[in-house]
Motif scaffolding. Structure first.
Motif, PDB file in Angstrom:
ATOM      1  N   MET A  85       0.788  -1.200   0.166  1.00 30.99           N
ATOM      2  CA  MET A  85      -0.035  -0.067   0.201  1.00 30.99           C
ATOM      3  C   MET A  85       0.825   1.016  -0.119  1.00 30.99           C
ATOM      4  SD  MET A  85      -3.101   0.577   2.485  1.00 30.99           S
ATOM      5  CE  MET A  85      -2.831   2.396   2.851  1.00 30.99           C
ATOM      6  N   ALA A  86       0.260   2.182  -0.453  1.00 31.23           N
ATOM      7  CA  ALA A  86       0.828   3.524  -0.569  1.00 31.23           C
ATOM      8  C   ALA A  86       1.604   4.359   0.874  1.00 31.23           C
ATOM      9  CB  ALA A  86       0.132   4.638  -1.182  1.00 31.23           C
ATOM     10  N   ALA A  87       0.867   3.666   1.802  1.00 33.86           N
ATOM     11  CA  ALA A  87       1.314   4.402   3.216  1.00 33.86           C
ATOM     12  C   ALA A  87       2.878   3.954   3.573  1.00 33.86           C
ATOM     13  CB  ALA A  87       0.375   3.689   4.268  1.00 33.86           C
ATOM     14  N   LYS A  88       3.040   3.067   2.864  1.00 35.18           N
ATOM     15  CA  LYS A  88       4.682   2.572   3.176  1.00 35.18           C
ATOM     16  C   LYS A  88       5.546   3.652   2.767  1.00 35.18           C
ATOM     17  CE  LYS A  88       3.960  -2.303   3.828  1.00 35.18           C
ATOM     18  NZ  LYS A  88       3.213  -3.366   3.064  1.00 35.18           N
ATOM     19  N   ILE A  89       5.440   4.181   1.627  1.00 28.99           N
ATOM     20  CA  ILE A  89       6.378   5.313   1.241  1.00 28.99           C
ATOM     21  C   ILE A  89       6.798   6.286   2.148  1.00 28.99           C
ATOM     22  CG2 ILE A  89       6.664   7.143  -0.711  1.00 28.99           C
ATOM     23  CD1 ILE A  89       4.569   5.433  -2.286  1.00 28.99           C
ATOM     24  N   ALA A  90       5.752   6.662   3.029  1.00 30.82           N
ATOM     25  CA  ALA A  90       5.986   7.876   4.015  1.00 30.82           C
ATOM     26  C   ALA A  90       6.964   7.188   5.093  1.00 30.82           C
ATOM     27  CB  ALA A  90       4.598   7.949   4.770  1.00 30.82           C
ATOM     28  N   LYS A  91       7.123   5.970   5.132  1.00 31.07           N
ATOM     29  CA  LYS A  91       8.256   5.588   6.255  1.00 31.07           C
ATOM     30  C   LYS A  91       9.547   5.494   5.736  1.00 31.07           C
ATOM     31  CE  LYS A  91       4.415   3.815   8.745  1.00 31.07           C
ATOM     32  NZ  LYS A  91       3.159   3.484   8.243  1.00 31.07           N
ATOM     33  N   VAL A  92       9.658   5.452   4.565  1.00 34.17           N
ATOM     34  CA  VAL A  92      11.164   5.401   3.973  1.00 34.17           C
ATOM     35  C   VAL A  92      11.963   6.524   4.365  1.00 34.17           C
ATOM     36  CG1 VAL A  92      12.445   5.365   1.951  1.00 34.17           C
ATOM     37  CG2 VAL A  92      10.190   4.126   1.857  1.00 34.17           C
ATOM     38  N   LYS A  93      12.972   6.221   4.977  1.00 33.89           N
ATOM     39  CA  LYS A  93      13.809   7.385   5.651  1.00 33.89           C
ATOM     40  C   LYS A  93      14.919   7.607   4.572  1.00 33.89           C
ATOM     41  CE  LYS A  93      13.509   8.748  10.090  1.00 33.89           C
ATOM     42  NZ  LYS A  93      12.497   7.760  10.722  1.00 33.89           N
ATOM     43  N   ILE A  94      14.928   8.840   4.201  1.00 32.81           N
ATOM     44  CA  ILE A  94      15.745   9.393   3.411  1.00 32.81           C
ATOM     45  C   ILE A  94      17.165  10.088   3.983  1.00 32.81           C
ATOM     46  CG2 ILE A  94      16.389  11.580   1.743  1.00 32.81           C
ATOM     47  CD1 ILE A  94      14.638   9.288   0.560  1.00 32.81           C
ATOM     48  N   LYS A  95      18.076   9.593   3.391  1.00 33.23           N
ATOM     49  CA  LYS A  95      19.546   9.827   4.035  1.00 33.23           C
ATOM     50  C   LYS A  95      19.524  11.350   3.901  1.00 33.23           C
ATOM     51  CE  LYS A  95      20.943   6.177   1.786  1.00 33.23           C
ATOM     52  NZ  LYS A  95      21.828   5.713   0.784  1.00 33.23           N
ATOM     53  N   SER A  96      20.595  11.851   4.586  1.00 31.59           N
ATOM     54  CA  SER A  96      20.925  13.213   4.465  1.00 31.59           C
ATOM     55  C   SER A  96      21.531  13.570   2.924  1.00 31.59           C
ATOM     56  CB  SER A  96      21.733  13.894   5.487  1.00 31.59           C
ATOM     57  OG  SER A  96      23.046  13.024   5.211  1.00 31.59           O
ATOM     58  N   ILE A  97      21.286  14.880   2.581  1.00 36.03           N
ATOM     59  CA  ILE A  97      21.614  15.221   1.274  1.00 36.03           C
ATOM     60  C   ILE A  97      22.967  14.818   0.703  1.00 36.03           C
ATOM     61  CG2 ILE A  97      22.074  17.019  -0.164  1.00 36.03           C
ATOM     62  CD1 ILE A  97      20.033  18.458   1.394  1.00 36.03           C
ATOM     63  N   GLU A  98      23.029  13.814  -0.344  1.00 33.89           N
ATOM     64  CA  GLU A  98      24.218  13.369  -0.776  1.00 33.89           C
ATOM     65  C   GLU A  98      25.185  14.602  -1.371  1.00 33.89           C
ATOM     66  OE1 GLU A  98      22.548  10.376  -3.082  1.00 33.89           O
ATOM     67  OE2 GLU A  98      21.876   9.157  -1.674  1.00 33.89           O
ATOM     68  N   GLU A  99      24.320  15.486  -2.057  1.00 32.73           N
ATOM     69  CA  GLU A  99      25.114  16.390  -2.820  1.00 32.73           C
ATOM     70  C   GLU A  99      24.950  17.649  -2.354  1.00 32.73           C
ATOM     71  OE1 GLU A  99      24.891  15.920  -7.050  1.00 32.73           O
ATOM     72  OE2 GLU A  99      23.868  14.173  -6.442  1.00 32.73           O
ATOM     73  N   PRO A 100      25.477  18.016  -1.057  1.00 30.79           N
ATOM     74  CA  PRO A 100      25.195  19.284  -0.423  1.00 30.79           C
ATOM     75  C   PRO A 100      25.385  20.470  -1.234  1.00 30.79           C
ATOM     76  CG  PRO A 100      27.020  18.213   0.623  1.00 30.79           C
ATOM     77  CD  PRO A 100      26.543  17.154  -0.437  1.00 30.79           C
ATOM     78  N   GLU A 101      26.247  20.484  -2.113  1.00 32.47           N
ATOM     79  CA  GLU A 101      26.659  21.801  -2.934  1.00 32.47           C
ATOM     80  C   GLU A 101      25.950  22.033  -3.744  1.00 32.47           C
ATOM     81  OE1 GLU A 101      30.723  20.793  -4.433  1.00 32.47           O
ATOM     82  OE2 GLU A 101      31.011  20.278  -2.550  1.00 32.47           O
ATOM     83  N   THR A 102      24.950  20.825  -4.571  1.00 31.94           N
ATOM     84  CA  THR A 102      23.947  21.086  -5.506  1.00 31.94           C
ATOM     85  C   THR A 102      22.761  21.675  -4.661  1.00 31.94           C
ATOM     86  OG1 THR A 102      24.897  19.092  -6.673  1.00 31.94           O
ATOM     87  CG2 THR A 102      22.800  19.962  -7.482  1.00 31.94           C
ATOM     88  N   ALA A 103      22.523  21.048  -3.622  1.00 30.58           N
ATOM     89  CA  ALA A 103      21.319  21.289  -2.915  1.00 30.58           C
ATOM     90  C   ALA A 103      21.538  22.909  -2.365  1.00 30.58           C
ATOM     91  CB  ALA A 103      21.186  20.493  -1.565  1.00 30.58           C
ATOM     92  N   ALA A 104      22.594  23.239  -1.908  1.00 29.50           N
ATOM     93  CA  ALA A 104      23.010  24.789  -1.648  1.00 29.50           C
ATOM     94  C   ALA A 104      22.645  25.751  -2.870  1.00 29.50           C
ATOM     95  CB  ALA A 104      24.011  24.787  -1.119  1.00 29.50           C
ATOM     96  N   TRP A 105      23.117  25.285  -3.855  1.00 26.73           N
ATOM     97  CA  TRP A 105      23.083  26.093  -5.013  1.00 26.73           C
ATOM     98  C   TRP A 105      21.628  26.343  -5.574  1.00 26.73           C
ATOM     99  CZ3 TRP A 105      21.594  24.898 -10.247  1.00 26.73           C
ATOM    100  CH2 TRP A 105      21.923  26.053 -11.273  1.00 26.73           C
ATOM    101  N   LEU A 106      20.980  25.055  -5.728  1.00 24.35           N
ATOM    102  CA  LEU A 106      19.316  25.058  -6.007  1.00 24.35           C
ATOM    103  C   LEU A 106      18.520  26.128  -4.860  1.00 24.35           C
ATOM    104  CD1 LEU A 106      18.712  21.372  -6.761  1.00 24.35           C
ATOM    105  CD2 LEU A 106      18.749  23.470  -8.429  1.00 24.35           C
ATOM    106  N   VAL A 107      18.794  25.924  -3.638  1.00 26.93           N
ATOM    107  CA  VAL A 107      18.114  26.587  -2.755  1.00 26.93           C
ATOM    108  C   VAL A 107      18.431  27.962  -2.666  1.00 26.93           C
ATOM    109  CG1 VAL A 107      17.977  27.135  -0.152  1.00 26.93           C
ATOM    110  CG2 VAL A 107      18.135  24.864  -0.850  1.00 26.93           C
ATOM    111  N   ALA A 108      19.582  28.359  -3.054  1.00 28.29           N
ATOM    112  CA  ALA A 108      19.833  29.917  -3.287  1.00 28.29           C
ATOM    113  C   ALA A 108      19.507  30.436  -4.369  1.00 28.29           C
ATOM    114  CB  ALA A 108      21.567  30.028  -3.309  1.00 28.29           C
ATOM    115  N   ASP A 109      19.300  29.507  -5.533  1.00 28.34           N
ATOM    116  CA  ASP A 109      18.815  29.936  -6.897  1.00 28.34           C
ATOM    117  C   ASP A 109      17.419  30.134  -6.710  1.00 28.34           C
ATOM    118  OD1 ASP A 109      19.246  30.420  -9.727  1.00 28.34           O
ATOM    119  OD2 ASP A 109      17.900  28.743  -9.968  1.00 28.34           O
TER     120      ASP A 109
END
Lengths: 287, 123
Positions: A1-25
């Motif tokens: 069931m779809a409910a399981k997706i919510a429980k998937v733990k996502i690791k911290s950001i793998e590409e912090p630079e890309t993330a930071a760039w995207l956020v800033a942009d």
């Protein structure tokens, strides 16, 4: 069931630079992006029944949800947002999708032909956007399921009303199919109704019931016995010829039914037991 | 816990409290029968409204009590069986046949008052 997706733990950001760039942009182009979103939504005629204020606040909420996910790498913002789905479920779901399109396009434009960086950013963004969408879809389904469950419950609730028509006299009209679930609910409603109203007599009318099987007939007898233990008498009315035939054929013990032909005679009999007397009030012309 | 029995004119009232064990029923039976004959009571009301279960022993005890009291010329009414208790009882096949059951103390008394003297018919 779809409910399981919510429980998937996502690791911290793998590409912090890309993330930071995207956020800033995204932050610096926030207004422009939100305007693009509004335009797209308008083009698809999705904003017709919303006021400009509503649109702005919704748009901002969605945009900030994306930003928050990119910034922190966890999806609690989405979970939070999906809790507010409420009535405009589909609108919000589509809104999130449109934002994804707008932001992806923006990434490609911003990379100015640098294919490598565009690909990397896009891949990164898509992964996060996918997850956001999955969470939103999941929440949408949950909202719908909850609604359906609630409706089913209220139908069940409505289907066996307990009506108090005189002091200490209850009437239970039953319409539709009397299956074992409803029969059980009927028993519960009846016994608690008897307690609450201090009922002395209960009239169960089954005119609207097409079929009674042996399980239900036995359950009715059980109910009648339980009501007697509580000090109430049950009168069963409106047994159709077909039901009468089945009951006799099934060999149901009919002695406890106190059956009366129709609900009217059932109520009259109940009033007799309770000591009521129906008196026609005098005609106005008479002295 | 012992069951208190109160005298109210020609009637007796026994209110069974929540925590009751089998011996208490036996004790109650003895005491009730004795009090009926001593007070020349005409009716007994047994209130079970604070019980959330009535098993086969309890039911049989109540039945026996009613029969014994009847032999002493008084009537017994059991009052206050809760909805869930009633349902559980009939599921177990405990119907308390030919025992009078009423909703509450008030109904029990009004029944006793009405049936007074009509118990023995001549036909």
């Amino acid at each position: 069931m779809a409910a399981k997706i919510a429980k998937v733990k996502i690791k911290s950001i793998e590409e912090p630079e890309t993330a930071a760039w995207l956020v800033a942009d995204f932050t610096s182009n926030g207004d422009e992006l939100q305007q693009m979103w509004t335009k797209e939504m308008k083009a698809e005629k999705l904003l017709d029944d919303q006021t400009p204020k509503e649109i702005r606040s919704e748009s901002e909420l969605m945009f900030n949800t994306y930003l928050e996910c990119l910034r922190s790498g966890n999806y609690s913002a989405v979970v939070e947002y999906s809790k507010k789905l409420g009535e405009k479920t589909v609108f919000k779901l589509v809104g999130i999708m449109v934002y994804r399109r707008v932001l992806s396009r923006h990434i490609v434009i911003m990379s100015q032909g640098d294919i490598e960086s565009a690909t990397r950013s896009l891949l990164f963004f898509e992964r996060i956007a996918d997850h956001i969408l999955a969470l939103m879809t999941n929440a949408t389904i949950e909202v719908r399921e909850k609604l359906a469950l609630k409706q089913a419950e209220s139908i069940l609730e409505l289907s066996t009303p307990v009506l108090s028509i005189r002091d200490r006299l209850l009437v239970l009209p039953i319409i539709g199919i009397l299956d074992s679930l409803r029969a059980r609910q009927l028993t519960e409603n009846l016994l608690h109704g008897v307690r609450e109203n201090r009922a002395r007599v209960v009239v169960i009318d089954i005119t609207g019931v097409a079929l009674v099987d042996s399980a239900v007939a036995n359950h009715l007898i059980l109910t009648i016995d339980a009501a007697r233990l509580m000090g109430a008498t049950v009168i069963l009315t409106g047994i159709s010829p077909e039901i009468a035939r089945t009951m006799v054929a099934l060999g149901v013990d009919l002695s406890k039914f106190n059956a009366m032909g129709d609900i009217r005679s059932g109520i009259e009999e109940a009033e007799r037991i309770l000591g009521y007397k129906l008196v026609l009030s005098k005609d106005e012309d008479e002295p | 816990m012992q069951v208190p029995i109160m005298k109210q004119g020609p009637y007796l009232i026994a209110t069974i409290q929540g925590e009751i064990v089998d011996e208490d029923f036996i004790h109650l039976r003895t005491k009730l029968v004795r009090m009926v004959s001593k007070n020349r009571s005409r009716g007994v009301v047994i209130d079970v409204s604070s019980l959330d279960t009535l098993d086969s022993f309890a039911t049989r005890s109540l039945r026996d009590m009613a029969k014994m009291i009847e032999l002493q010329g008084a009537e017994t009414v059991i009052v206050g069986i809760q909805p869930d208790v009633a349902l559980a009882m009939v599921r177990l096949g405990l119907f308390l046949k030919d025992i009078i059951t009423m909703m509450d103390l008030e109904d029990g008394f009004s029944y006793l008052k009405k049936s007074q003297g009509k118990r023995i018919s001549h036909d």
